[in-house]
Scaffold this motif. Structure first.
Motif, short mmCIF file in Angstrom:
data_model
loop_
_atom_site.label_atom_id
_atom_site.label_comp_id
_atom_site.label_asym_id
_atom_site.label_seq_id
_atom_site.Cartn_x
_atom_site.Cartn_y
_atom_site.Cartn_z
N TYR A 169 56.86 19.88 55.94
CA TYR A 169 58.05 20.70 56.19
C TYR A 169 59.30 20.06 55.59
CZ TYR A 169 61.99 23.08 58.00
OH TYR A 169 63.17 23.76 58.04
N SER A 170 59.37 18.75 55.68
CA SER A 170 60.54 18.04 55.18
C SER A 170 60.79 18.40 53.71
CB SER A 170 60.32 16.54 55.36
OG SER A 170 61.31 15.83 54.71
N VAL A 216 49.15 17.50 62.87
CA VAL A 216 50.50 18.07 63.02
C VAL A 216 51.54 17.15 62.37
CG1 VAL A 216 52.25 18.76 64.70
CG2 VAL A 216 49.86 19.42 65.03
N MET A 217 51.28 15.86 62.37
CA MET A 217 52.18 14.93 61.70
C MET A 217 52.36 15.32 60.23
SD MET A 217 51.80 10.79 61.24
CE MET A 217 50.43 10.84 60.10
N THR A 270 62.67 27.17 63.14
CA THR A 270 61.37 26.74 62.58
C THR A 270 60.28 26.82 63.65
OG1 THR A 270 61.79 24.44 63.16
CG2 THR A 270 62.36 25.11 60.92
N TYR A 271 59.09 27.12 63.19
CA TYR A 271 57.88 27.03 64.03
C TYR A 271 56.89 26.17 63.24
CZ TYR A 271 59.76 31.21 66.37
OH TYR A 271 60.55 32.11 67.05
N ILE A 272 56.58 24.98 63.75
CA ILE A 272 55.68 24.09 63.03
C ILE A 272 54.57 23.63 63.97
CG2 ILE A 272 55.48 21.90 61.76
CD1 ILE A 272 58.54 22.39 61.07
N GLY A 273 53.34 23.89 63.59
CA GLY A 273 52.19 23.52 64.43
C GLY A 273 51.01 24.41 64.10
N ASN A 303 54.64 18.37 59.71
CA ASN A 303 56.06 18.03 59.76
C ASN A 303 56.50 17.30 58.49
OD1 ASN A 303 57.43 18.75 62.51
ND2 ASN A 303 55.32 18.16 62.98
#
Lengths: 217, 330
Positions: free
Chosen positions: B273-274, B266-267, B290-293, B270
């Motif tokens: 995503y940046s 997951v790191m 946002t939905y991140i995972g 993210n």
């Protein structure tokens, strides 16, 4: 005139079930080359369950085929359950009120299955799937009947058409199913659905031919 | 195969057992072992159903809950549920106001849903469908009908589920779910293959040092196999086809769903995503949510899928509505 007694449903189904169970490993091997290798397992599961459901019952061809259709639709997911399920349901409905099945009625039964299958799938000849076996096989059967050939000769045409159709999938590039992932690399391998369809049509022809009776014209 | 399983042929049923034991506040059994329904209070509303093959966890069972799906049918790993299973999900979700079946564009699912709809009709259950086709890499823009449904399905469930919870009619739930998924453009990138437990070996291969842009959720072929890049370049490669798929005016608002495919930390999502955000900023696009995972995965595949949802006020209100489920709570 030759005909099949439609009360033979359980026996004919037992032979169709037998050919799938005997070829369980072979079908999975064919599928493993370009698919996910579970075709034999899934087909055997569905056909075995149908065998258990009809065991000891004397069913008409209509009833036996209906049972196979609903078992396949209920127990095999993915694409094969609905494809084979609709095919056998269409066949079952075409012989619903028949006591005897002559060459024309047998052709109507095959076409009924084909129409039902086309109602649920857009797959075409050339996509590398069971349609590649089914369509030429049924066309060959109907052509033989139109040419005035005997019931056994038309059944032979069905078998030959099915085998040629099955073999045609070897040089095709898969356009549907998981094998389409491989594109060009799917060439050189038979399609597992086309192989199982050929086994079923061949067995159906043999089971029918061995039970043909002759009526006074 | 380094996996946590018992009999590889029983992974789906064993997993369903686990879901039920872990979250009895969410899951209740139905007449079909491969169908679960929401265990909470039943309210009078349009039923929302989805379904699909297993292996995409937390999809599909993870989206059963308040403001989302009422019942879900699952199949074997990467294989459509049976028509019987979809039918049981329709029955479980039906409160007399009809059922919205919101699913993805795959041959098996299309056929089984079609059969199940016919059977439901005979029982007097009105079932309408929306078929997600959000994967921009699976077919060109002029052949949208051929596109596969991927993580945009989640946005479709969220919006359709919120509309149903708000008391909208079946026609309105269908319209809004369709509008939601039509607003989604998605693309995947695969860095490794994945292994179906019952097969025991990887489904395909991606060579070390390579990545496949546009890969499908079952490993369907992508648009390009290229040398593995850094995250910045990967974000650009993913944003390119999405930004080209529709017009984003300066000041457009979007939601971004960045899901891992199962094995990516997951790191790193993210981190990726940046760079996606940089790229959207540069286009003058505003990110509303946002939905991140790990929202929609592909077993143990390494990689990610990016979905950009173009929003208007109607979609924003439904996307922002509260929901509670295993995979998404807000």
């Amino acid at each position: 005139m030759q005909f099949l007694n439609a009360s033979n449903g359980t026996e004919i189904l037992d032979e169709l079930i037998g050919v799938i169970l005997e070829n369980r490993t072979y079908l999975s091997e064919v599928d493993g080359a370009i698919g996910d290798g579970d075709h034999g397992i899934n087909m055997a599961k569905g056909f075995r369950l149908c065998g258990e459901a009809i065991e000891g019952k004397q069913l008409s061809l209509h009833k036996a085929l209906s049972n196979l259709a609903t078992t396949l639709m209920g127990s095999i997911g993915g694409s094969m359950g609905p494809l084979y399920g609709s095919f056998f349901l269409g066949m079952a409905n075409a012989v619903k009120d028949k006591d005897t099945i002559d060459a024309k009625a047998f052709g109507d039964m095959l076409s009924g299955g084909q129409t039902a299958l086309q109602g649920i799938s857009d797959a075409q000849v050339g996509d590398k799937c069971l349609i590649d076996t089914l369509t030429p096989a049924i066309a060959a059967y109907q052509k033989a009947i139109e040419a005035g050939e005997s019931f056994p000769a038309a059944l032979q045409a069905l078998k030959t058409g099915a085998q040629q159709g099955r073999d045609s999938t070897k040089d095709l590039e898969a356009r549907i199913g998981r094998a389409s992932r491989l594109g060009e690399r799917s060439k050189g391998h038979l399609d597992a659905g086309a192989v199982s369809c050929c086994l079923l049509l061949t067995q159906l022809a043999d089971s029918t031919e061995s039970r043909l009776e002759t009526a006074a014209a | 195969m380094q996996r946590i399983i018992n009999d590889p042929d029983n992974v789906v049923d064993d997993a369903v057992k686990g879901y039920r034991r872990a979250s009895p506040d969410l899951y209740a059994a139905t007449e079909h072992p491969r169908v679960l329904k929401f265990s909470g209070e039943t309210v009078d509303k349009v039923g929302v159903v989805t379904g699909g093959g297993s292996g995409h966890e937390p999809a599909f069972l993870g989206y059963i809950g308040e403001g989302l799906c009422d019942a879900v049918a699952i199949g074997e790993v990467f294989s459509s549920p049976t028509a019987d299973a979809f039918l049981e999900a329709f029955r479980a979700a039906n409160r007399g106001q009809g059922v919205a079946c919101l699913y993805g564009n795959y041959a098996g699912d299309n056929m089984n849903v079609k059969l199940a709809r016919q059977m439901a009709e005979m029982e007097g259950i009105d079932v309408q469908t929306v078929v997600a086709r959000d994967d921009v890499a699976s077919a060109p823009a002029d052949q949208r009908d051929k596109r596969r449904g991927v993580a945009g399905e989640i946005i479709m469930w969220k919006v359709g589920g919120a509309a149903a919870a708000r008391g909208e009619s079946l026609d309105e739930v269908i319209r809004l779910a369709q509008k939601a998924v039509d607003a989604c453009s998605s693309i995947g990138v695969g860095l490794s293959s994945c292994t179906i437990p019952a097969n025991g070996k990887p489904n395909f291969s991606i060579d070390p040092g390579m990545m496949e842009l546009g890969i499908g959720h079952h490993g369907e072929p992508g648009i390009e196999v290229a040398p593995l890049t850094d995250a910045d370049a990967m974000a650009s490669a993913m944003c390119g086809p999405i930004l080209a798929d529709r017009t984003f005016e300066n000041g457009s608002e979007v939601a971004v769903l960045l899901s891992g495919l199962g094995a990516t930390p997951v790191m790193e999502l993210n981190l990726l995503y940046s760079h996606v955000a940089d790229r959207l900023d540069a286009e003058g696009i505003k990110v509303h949510r946002t939905y991140i995972g790990n929202y929609f995965t592909s077993l143990d595949m390494m990689g990610a899928s990016l979905t950009v949802v173009k929003l208007d006020d109607e979609l924003k209100a439904l996307l922002d509505a509260p929901c509670r489920s295993l995979a998404m709570t807000q």
